[in-house]
Design an enzyme around this catalytic site. Structure first.
Site, PDB file in Angstrom:
ATOM      1  N   PRO A  95       0.817  -1.205   0.000  1.00 19.60           N
ATOM      2  CA  PRO A  95       0.000   0.000   0.000  1.00 19.60           C
ATOM      3  C   PRO A  95       0.854   1.259   0.000  1.00 19.60           C
ATOM      4  O   PRO A  95       1.723   1.428   0.853  1.00 19.60           O
ATOM      5  CB  PRO A  95      -0.801  -0.103   1.310  1.00 19.60           C
ATOM      6  CG  PRO A  95      -0.562  -1.477   1.831  1.00 19.60           C
ATOM      7  CD  PRO A  95       0.690  -1.966   1.233  1.00 19.60           C
TER       8      PRO A  95
ATOM      9  N   ARG B   5      15.646  -2.224  -4.633  1.00 20.20           N
ATOM     10  CA  ARG B   5      14.291  -2.332  -5.167  1.00 20.20           C
ATOM     11  C   ARG B   5      14.336  -2.449  -6.676  1.00 20.20           C
ATOM     12  O   ARG B   5      15.052  -1.690  -7.350  1.00 20.20           O
ATOM     13  CB  ARG B   5      13.457  -1.109  -4.771  1.00 20.20           C
ATOM     14  CG  ARG B   5      13.007  -1.148  -3.337  1.00 20.20           C
ATOM     15  CD  ARG B   5      12.520   0.213  -2.899  1.00 20.20           C
ATOM     16  NE  ARG B   5      12.127   0.182  -1.504  1.00 20.20           N
ATOM     17  CZ  ARG B   5      12.968   0.270  -0.493  1.00 20.20           C
ATOM     18  NH1 ARG B   5      14.261   0.400  -0.723  1.00 20.20           N
ATOM     19  NH2 ARG B   5      12.520   0.230   0.734  1.00 20.20           N
TER      20      ARG B   5
END
Length: 283
Positions: free
Chosen positions: A2, A272
């Site tokens: 989220p 990432r």
DNA sequence: CGATTTCCCTGGCCGC
DNA sequence: TGCGGCCAGGGAAATC
């Protein structure tokens, strides 16, 4: 995962269900990340807000905790702060569905008999109860930057911040300092939309203006489409968002760029996965 | 103080 | 079918 649009979707869904409700009881998974859930007992929801990816419920009727923060007004109540981490979900459910809920980390019994549940498979989420406005125990929230739709998020401060550091622009977006609420998905989307290389360490004024606009545009699109559901994200009603169908860049490495047709590439920034177009996003 | 690194966590997926 | 290995990654804490 989220990010701001997903948290905002949940906030809007829960606001009407929670404001005015009294918390009669609480349960927490025995772990420091969650056990402050107990401290909300006795409070009444007066507001459900959000800062970046943090959901902040203001409660009246609960005594403050610990050493007061001299810079925060006294008597303003407390805040129940929830960060959903990677896999956190919030939902208001009927009493009988409380049992057999896998990965339940906290639950609050409301005075209408229903239960607010926090489920989080991977336990990257976090719950805190603090004096209203006192975020010293939450380092990132304490130093969080402007909301993306606020005037304080302007191109010139974005440019100055990025150019004053040796860190990659994507790292700056993820750090919650120059702007709040951007995570890996919307960072890749915004950088692609703005035509800025994720590893860039220098922005021109034109770059900064395009990137500011792009951050706002991709986050607003995410909100408008109920968030991005790739794996775990569900809204407060258990539903999925639809923004995943609109992603132009994130996760599309190996596929053609929707602007120029070049094969999107993958690299790693800050541990990432990062997707970008080598033609549209030059360094 | 800013930058960098490490750690936290588990389900899903892949290859053998 | 079973299983080891790998991947997803935001934020807090420790370290440089």
């Amino acid at each position: 995962m989220p990010e701001l649009p997903e948290v905002e979707t949940i906030r809007r869904q829960l606001e009407g269900e929670l404001v005015g409700r009294h918390i009669d009881d609480a349960w927490a998974f025995p772990h420091a990340k969650f056990d402050q859930a107990h401290d909300a007992v006795g409070g009444t929801f007066t507001r459900l807000g959000r800062r970046g990816k943090y959901l902040i419920a203001t409660l009246s009727g609960v005594a403050g905790r610990g050493e007061p923060d001299p810079t925060t007004p006294a008597g303003a109540g407390v805040e129940l702060v929830v960060h959903l981490g990677m896999t956190g979900r919030l939902a208001v459910v009927e009493v009988n569905s409380l049992e057999d809920t896998p990965h339940l980390r906290a639950s609050w019994t409301l005075d209408d008999g229903r239960i607010l549940q926090f489920v989080d498979v991977r336990r990257f989420g976090r719950i805190a109860v603090v004096d209203a406005g006192d975020h010293r125990s939450l380092a990132t929230l304490d130093r969080i930057g402007p909301e993306p739709f606020d005037d304080a998020f302007d191109a010139e401060s974005l440019r100055r911040t990025v150019n004053a550091s040796r860190r990659a622009v994507k790292t700056q977006l993820l750090a919650q300092r120059v702007v709040a609420g951007v995570g890996n998905i919307y960072a890749d989307e915004a950088l692609w939309l703005a035509g800025v290389h994720p590893a860039s360490r220098r922005l021109t004024r034109a770059d900064a203006e395009r990137l500011r606009d792009a951050v706002r545009e991709v986050l607003q699109a995410g909100i408008d489409h109920g968030g991005t559901t790739l794996r775990d994200y569900r809204d407060a009603h258990g539903g999925t968002g639809t923004n995943q169908h609109r992603l132009a860049c994130y996760g599309r490495f190996g596929e053609p760029c929707r602007r120029c047709g070049t094969e999107l590439r993958r690299t790693v920034i800050d541990a990432r996965t990062t997707t970008f177009c080598p033609v549209c996003q030059r360094r």
